[in-house]
Design a protein around this motif. Structure first.
Motif, PDB file in Angstrom:
ATOM      1  N   ALA A   1       0.915  -1.090   0.159  1.00 53.21           N
ATOM      2  CA  ALA A   1       0.110   0.160   0.131  1.00 53.21           C
ATOM      3  C   ALA A   1       0.791   1.299   0.114  1.00 53.21           C
ATOM      4  O   ALA A   1       0.421   2.362  -0.728  1.00 53.21           O
ATOM      5  CB  ALA A   1      -0.855   0.027   1.045  1.00 53.21           C
ATOM      6  N   GLU A   2       2.026   1.186   0.820  1.00 52.91           N
ATOM      7  CA  GLU A   2       2.878   2.425   0.916  1.00 52.91           C
ATOM      8  C   GLU A   2       3.811   2.532  -0.392  1.00 52.91           C
ATOM      9  O   GLU A   2       3.800   3.879  -1.079  1.00 52.91           O
ATOM     10  CB  GLU A   2       3.865   2.148   1.954  1.00 52.91           C
ATOM     11  CG  GLU A   2       3.232   2.296   3.454  1.00 52.91           C
ATOM     12  CD  GLU A   2       4.087   1.959   4.369  1.00 52.91           C
ATOM     13  OE1 GLU A   2       4.066   2.320   5.469  1.00 52.91           O
ATOM     14  OE2 GLU A   2       5.112   0.987   4.141  1.00 52.91           O
ATOM     15  N   LEU A   3       4.071   1.538  -1.242  1.00 53.71           N
ATOM     16  CA  LEU A   3       4.580   1.673  -2.383  1.00 53.71           C
ATOM     17  C   LEU A   3       3.592   2.069  -3.502  1.00 53.71           C
ATOM     18  O   LEU A   3       4.275   2.864  -4.314  1.00 53.71           O
ATOM     19  CB  LEU A   3       5.169   0.169  -2.740  1.00 53.71           C
ATOM     20  CG  LEU A   3       5.652  -0.125  -4.170  1.00 53.71           C
ATOM     21  CD1 LEU A   3       6.877   0.997  -4.208  1.00 53.71           C
ATOM     22  CD2 LEU A   3       6.068  -1.449  -4.798  1.00 53.71           C
ATOM     23  N   LEU A   4       2.408   1.511  -3.383  1.00 51.97           N
ATOM     24  CA  LEU A   4       1.585   2.325  -4.446  1.00 51.97           C
ATOM     25  C   LEU A   4       1.186   3.670  -4.286  1.00 51.97           C
ATOM     26  O   LEU A   4       1.298   4.473  -5.347  1.00 51.97           O
ATOM     27  CB  LEU A   4       0.171   1.402  -4.346  1.00 51.97           C
ATOM     28  CG  LEU A   4      -0.896   1.900  -5.287  1.00 51.97           C
ATOM     29  CD1 LEU A   4      -0.777   1.746  -6.486  1.00 51.97           C
ATOM     30  CD2 LEU A   4      -2.242   1.104  -4.868  1.00 51.97           C
ATOM     31  N   GLY A   5       1.151   3.975  -2.850  1.00 52.65           N
ATOM     32  CA  GLY A   5       0.776   5.601  -2.530  1.00 52.65           C
ATOM     33  C   GLY A   5       2.139   6.401  -3.038  1.00 52.65           C
ATOM     34  O   GLY A   5       1.835   7.472  -3.427  1.00 52.65           O
TER      35      GLY A   5
END
Length: 423
Positions: A206-210
């Motif tokens: 999720a952090e990578l996508l954000g």
């Protein structure tokens, strides 16, 4: 300031790794020439085979960065060195079954192993070295040495040995480097700030996508596409130039003298291009302090487009002119690299710098490898069309650089900030 013992140890370890990654990488086009004759296959098929090896080299950059954070940079670099060496031994073993597809398997293994080096090596220097600027400089020089030595040694050994034995011999320095690396001692976190401890942890999906969303909502979107087109030009040029040079009429009449009858002059012209590239990379690095990155990129892309269009008429003017042309091409082909590296720093926020460089290598080495497969088909039909394709890649890059220089980045930054605020 002199490097302390920890900096020297990391410098030696990463310089060895960087040199060997490019040692293997740039020897592959030399083998391409031999494989075309050995297996009696078309340039299009061999192009696809080589592309299968180069594509993972870039596509694995992002996973490589995540693995480096999770398992440690030294462990990952050692795995890279061992994997590349074993992959070249597998390529050599492909001669036993006399199959171009077995070579493809070995090249894929090499690409996967090599893909983790750049994120791991740069991460190690950034967290373990106090004198980062000095070590980054020597690290780059070591890579250039590998770029020049790989094809030189491969071409020289092919004079007296079958290609499979040359591939096996090229693997030996990698195995020696693994033994050296196992004995190397250093603190990989010696220069890391304690407040940055959280930033060294692996990003969750999720952090990578954000983070990726925020990055591509900025001017980095243009930089990424620009770097991809630079990779298309770079990879297409360096992969097929040895084969193209060897087929020129000017090379047929070259007599190097007694005892040197087995030397292919085109391969050494190619090596000379890579050696001149060292000067180009040094000059480009110096010029980034004086010229805005976008302007420098626009100018060099335009020069590369002109050089691509000039190849066919120049190729009929004799060996001295061809050598001079290749020297100029090599200079600008590598002079552009410090400018796009600087552009990444200029057009990305500091807290997204590591991720942005991961995407940069994805575009340069991963998506850029598409020109190998495409170029094989195009070159099989027309030399003129092949260089027109390269010129097209450079012109797209020049257009994107002009857009950056004209201030499009400011518009995209504001859009990116609004999108982040809305989230």
């Amino acid at each position: 300031m002199a490097l302390d013992s920890n900096d020297r140890s990391i410098a030696g370890f990463t310089m060895t790794g960087h040199a060997l990654v490019h040692w293997f990488e740039t020897s592959i086009p030399i083998f391409l020439v031999v494989w075309l004759a050995e297996f009696d296959v078309g340039v299009a098929l061999v192009g696809v085979v080589v592309a299968l090896g180069y594509a993972p080299f870039g596509l694995g950059a992002l996973p490589g960065g995540i693995l480096a954070d999770r398992f440690g940079t030294k462990r990952l670099i050692l795995s890279c060195l061992a994997g590349m060496s074993l992959a070249f031994l597998a390529i050599a073993a492909a001669a036993l079954v006399e199959s171009i597809y077995a070579i493809a398997v070995g090249l894929v293994l090499w690409g996967v192993a090599a893909s983790v080096y750049h994120p791991a090596g740069l991460s190690l220097i950034s967290t373990g070295v106090e004198e980062r600027g000095t070590v980054f400089a020597w690290h780059g020089i070591a890579g250039n040495v590998g770029i020049a030595l790989g094809p030189f040694v491969a071409a020289t050994l092919l004079i007296v040995l079958e290609w499979q034995y040359v591939a096996a011999l090229l693997a030996l320095p990698g195995l020696v480097a693994v033994a050296y690396g196992l004995r190397a001692e250093f603190d990989p976190q010696a220069a890391a700030e304690t407040t940055d401890e959280e930033s060294t942890k692996s990003l969750s999906p999720a952090e990578l996508l954000g983070s990726s969303r925020a990055l591509f909502a900025s001017a980095f979107a243009i930089v990424f596409v620009l770097v991809t087109f630079e990779g298309l030009f770079y990879r297409g040029t360096l992969t097929y130039l040895p084969e193209i040079l060897q087929g020129l009429p000017a090379m047929d009449g070259v007599d190097l003298g007694a005892g040197l009858e087995g030397i292919e002059p085109g391969q050494y012209v190619y090596v000379a291009l890579l050696v001149v590239g060292m000067a180009g990379q040094y000059a480009g690095g110096k010029l980034t302090d004086r010229i805005r990155a976008a302007r420098g990129l626009a100018a060099i892309f335009a020069i590369l487009a002109l050089l691509a269009l000039a190849f066919v008429p120049v190729s009929g003017l004799g060996l001295p002119v061809i050598v001079a042309y290749c020297a100029v091409l090599g200079f600008f082909l590598f002079a552009i690299q410090p400018f796009y590296q600087e552009a990444v720093a200029v057009y990305t926020p500091p807290d997204g710098r590591g991720l942005s460089y991961g995407y940069t290598y994805l575009g340069e080495f991963g998506f850029g490898a598409a020109s190998i497969a495409i170029g094989g088909f195009v070159l099989g039909s027309s030399l003129e069309l092949f260089f027109a394709m390269l010129a097209g890649f450079a012109l797209v890059g020049a257009s994107l650089a002009v857009a950056l220089a004209a201030g499009v980045d400011r518009v995209l930054w504001s859009v990116g900030e609004e999108a982040t605020a809305d989230d």
